[in-house]
Scaffold this motif. Structure first.
Motif, PDB file in Angstrom:
ATOM      1  N   ASP A 168       0.834  -1.202   0.000  1.00 16.09           N
ATOM      2  CA  ASP A 168       0.000   0.000   0.000  1.00 16.09           C
ATOM      3  C   ASP A 168       0.870   1.253   0.000  1.00 16.09           C
ATOM      4  OD1 ASP A 168      -2.336   1.531   0.033  1.00 16.09           O
ATOM      5  OD2 ASP A 168      -2.445   1.552   2.224  1.00 16.09           O
ATOM      6  N   ALA A 169       1.864   1.253  -0.911  1.00 19.78           N
ATOM      7  CA  ALA A 169       2.852   2.324  -0.947  1.00 19.78           C
ATOM      8  C   ALA A 169       2.973   2.872  -2.365  1.00 19.78           C
ATOM      9  CB  ALA A 169       4.210   1.790  -0.487  1.00 19.78           C
ATOM     10  N   HIS A 170       3.479   4.096  -2.462  1.00 23.04           N
ATOM     11  CA  HIS A 170       3.825   4.634  -3.769  1.00 23.04           C
ATOM     12  C   HIS A 170       5.163   4.049  -4.211  1.00 23.04           C
ATOM     13  CE1 HIS A 170       0.938   7.966  -2.717  1.00 23.04           C
ATOM     14  NE2 HIS A 170       0.630   7.748  -3.984  1.00 23.04           N
ATOM     15  N   LEU A 171       5.316   3.864  -5.517  1.00 20.06           N
ATOM     16  CA  LEU A 171       6.549   3.328  -6.082  1.00 20.06           C
ATOM     17  C   LEU A 171       7.366   4.457  -6.691  1.00 20.06           C
ATOM     18  CD1 LEU A 171       8.349   0.939  -6.996  1.00 20.06           C
ATOM     19  CD2 LEU A 171       6.927   0.810  -9.066  1.00 20.06           C
ATOM     20  N   ALA A 172       8.614   4.577  -6.255  1.00 22.63           N
ATOM     21  CA  ALA A 172       9.504   5.586  -6.841  1.00 22.63           C
ATOM     22  C   ALA A 172       9.871   5.171  -8.262  1.00 22.63           C
ATOM     23  CB  ALA A 172      10.762   5.724  -5.988  1.00 22.63           C
ATOM     24  N   VAL A 173       9.893   6.137  -9.151  1.00 24.18           N
ATOM     25  CA  VAL A 173      10.223   5.882 -10.551  1.00 24.18           C
ATOM     26  C   VAL A 173      11.671   6.306 -10.813  1.00 24.18           C
ATOM     27  CG1 VAL A 173       7.819   6.190 -11.261  1.00 24.18           C
ATOM     28  CG2 VAL A 173       9.361   8.160 -11.261  1.00 24.18           C
ATOM     29  N   GLY A 174      12.143   6.098 -12.027  1.00 21.76           N
ATOM     30  CA  GLY A 174      13.476   6.553 -12.387  1.00 21.76           C
ATOM     31  C   GLY A 174      13.563   8.067 -12.369  1.00 21.76           C
ATOM     32  N   ARG A 175      14.770   8.585 -12.207  1.00 22.44           N
ATOM     33  CA  ARG A 175      14.951  10.034 -12.120  1.00 22.44           C
ATOM     34  C   ARG A 175      14.270  10.771 -13.267  1.00 22.44           C
ATOM     35  NH1 ARG A 175      19.928   8.815  -9.546  1.00 22.44           N
ATOM     36  NH2 ARG A 175      20.384  10.223  -7.798  1.00 22.44           N
ATOM     37  N   ARG A 176      14.452  10.280 -14.476  1.00 28.32           N
ATOM     38  CA  ARG A 176      13.923  10.978 -15.655  1.00 28.32           C
ATOM     39  C   ARG A 176      12.460  10.652 -15.930  1.00 28.32           C
ATOM     40  NH1 ARG A 176      18.087  13.479 -17.912  1.00 28.32           N
ATOM     41  NH2 ARG A 176      20.192  12.665 -17.566  1.00 28.32           N
ATOM     42  N   ALA A 177      11.910   9.707 -15.166  1.00 28.71           N
ATOM     43  CA  ALA A 177      10.521   9.310 -15.381  1.00 28.71           C
ATOM     44  C   ALA A 177       9.553  10.020 -14.445  1.00 28.71           C
ATOM     45  CB  ALA A 177      10.372   7.794 -15.228  1.00 28.71           C
ATOM     46  N   ALA A 178      10.065  10.854 -13.540  1.00 20.27           N
ATOM     47  CA  ALA A 178       9.192  11.541 -12.579  1.00 20.27           C
ATOM     48  C   ALA A 178       8.252  12.497 -13.305  1.00 20.27           C
ATOM     49  CB  ALA A 178      10.032  12.295 -11.557  1.00 20.27           C
ATOM     50  N   THR A 179       6.995  12.486 -12.883  1.00 24.89           N
ATOM     51  CA  THR A 179       5.967  13.356 -13.436  1.00 24.89           C
ATOM     52  C   THR A 179       5.153  13.949 -12.297  1.00 24.89           C
ATOM     53  OG1 THR A 179       4.320  11.571 -13.561  1.00 24.89           O
ATOM     54  CG2 THR A 179       5.777  11.868 -15.482  1.00 24.89           C
ATOM     55  N   ALA A 180       4.217  14.823 -12.632  1.00 26.53           N
ATOM     56  CA  ALA A 180       3.347  15.396 -11.605  1.00 26.53           C
ATOM     57  C   ALA A 180       2.525  14.309 -10.935  1.00 26.53           C
ATOM     58  CB  ALA A 180       2.438  16.447 -12.226  1.00 26.53           C
ATOM     59  N   ALA A 181       2.155  13.276 -11.694  1.00 26.46           N
ATOM     60  CA  ALA A 181       1.355  12.183 -11.138  1.00 26.46           C
ATOM     61  C   ALA A 181       2.208  11.199 -10.336  1.00 26.46           C
ATOM     62  CB  ALA A 181       0.642  11.441 -12.267  1.00 26.46           C
TER      63      ALA A 181
END
Length: 251
Positions: A71-84
């Protein structure tokens, strides 16, 4: 049978990478993982905000399923970060992102070591909290011959997957070991003593990390802010400890 590679007879031991962690984990009461650029720095930033950080080895479909399970948010790659999806391995991005109470933070180095550690106690250390971690370890009774601590410099990877020893992690490990020595933990293995000496000999740790291969790689890729945060020497008093699969602030 005596295991010379376990650095037996010393209260503070030092090794590199996943293999070093796997070798020392059964021999120590606490394993300290050091991944300055950037897993452990990101853990320190997230834990300071009150988040629980779940380490995970890989950012793939299994990580998505694991995040859902936790039940956690998943961190994305540095360049894949978005507002969502603003959470990533970048400590600068984590500072800007909205607070999340539970975060899965994959990385093939520090996070993978933490996920597979298998030691009684596991902590995450960086240049931001090296002194705090050393003090906490001593207060908890770690770092003696009877209760040895293993400090692991995570290192980076060459393109063929082999370990690339990284200056920033040597200095981060040295910061922890130097702090342990200041708190009368003097039974250092030769490996640990040399790591502490490397840190003590660095006149400007921030400049050294910024100018080293890993620091230049990040800065050239547009992430100089991550290097700046990673070199905030002793800026944090928080000690992230792995409890029930997640890093939380030590109480």
């Amino acid at each position: 049978m005596r295991d010379d590679f376990a650095q037996e007879g010393y209260g503070v031991r030092f090794e590199w990478g996943p293999s070093g962690a796997k070798h020392l984990a059964p021999e120590v009461t606490c394993l300290v993982i050091v991944d300055v650029l950037s897993f452990c720095t990101s853990v320190s930033v997230a834990v300071e905000s009150g988040a629980r950080v779940f380490p995970y080895p890989w950012r793939d479909e299994s990580a998505t399923a694991f995040a859902r399970q936790m039940d956690a948010h998943l961190a994305v790659g540095r360049r894949a970060a978005t507002a969502a999806a603003p959470w990533s391995l970048s400590p600068a991005a984590l500072r800007r992102a909205p607070f999340t109470p539970r975060l899965v933070l994959p990385s093939p180095n520090g996070s993978a070591i933490a996920a597979a550690a298998g030691a009684a106690t596991v902590t995450a250390a960086s240049l931001r909290n090296g002194s705090a971690v050393g003090r906490w370890l001593a207060e908890q009774g770690h770092g003696t011959v009877e209760r040895p601590v293993g400090v692991i410099a995570a290192g980076e990877r060459w393109p063929d997957g082999s370990l690339r020893p990284a200056l920033e992690d040597l200095l981060g490990a040295g910061a922890v070991i130097a702090a342990l020595r200041e708190h009368e933990r003097t039974a250092l293995s030769p490996e640990a003593a040399l790591a502490a000496s490397a840190f003590a000999a660095s006149v400007d740790v921030g400049a050294a990390v910024a100018a080293c291969s890993s620091g230049r790689e990040l800065a050239d890729g547009g992430f100089a802010d991550d290097v700046a945060i990673a070199t905030e020497l002793n800026a944090s008093s928080q000690v992230p400890v792995l409890r029930h699969g997640a890093f939380v602030a030590a109480q």
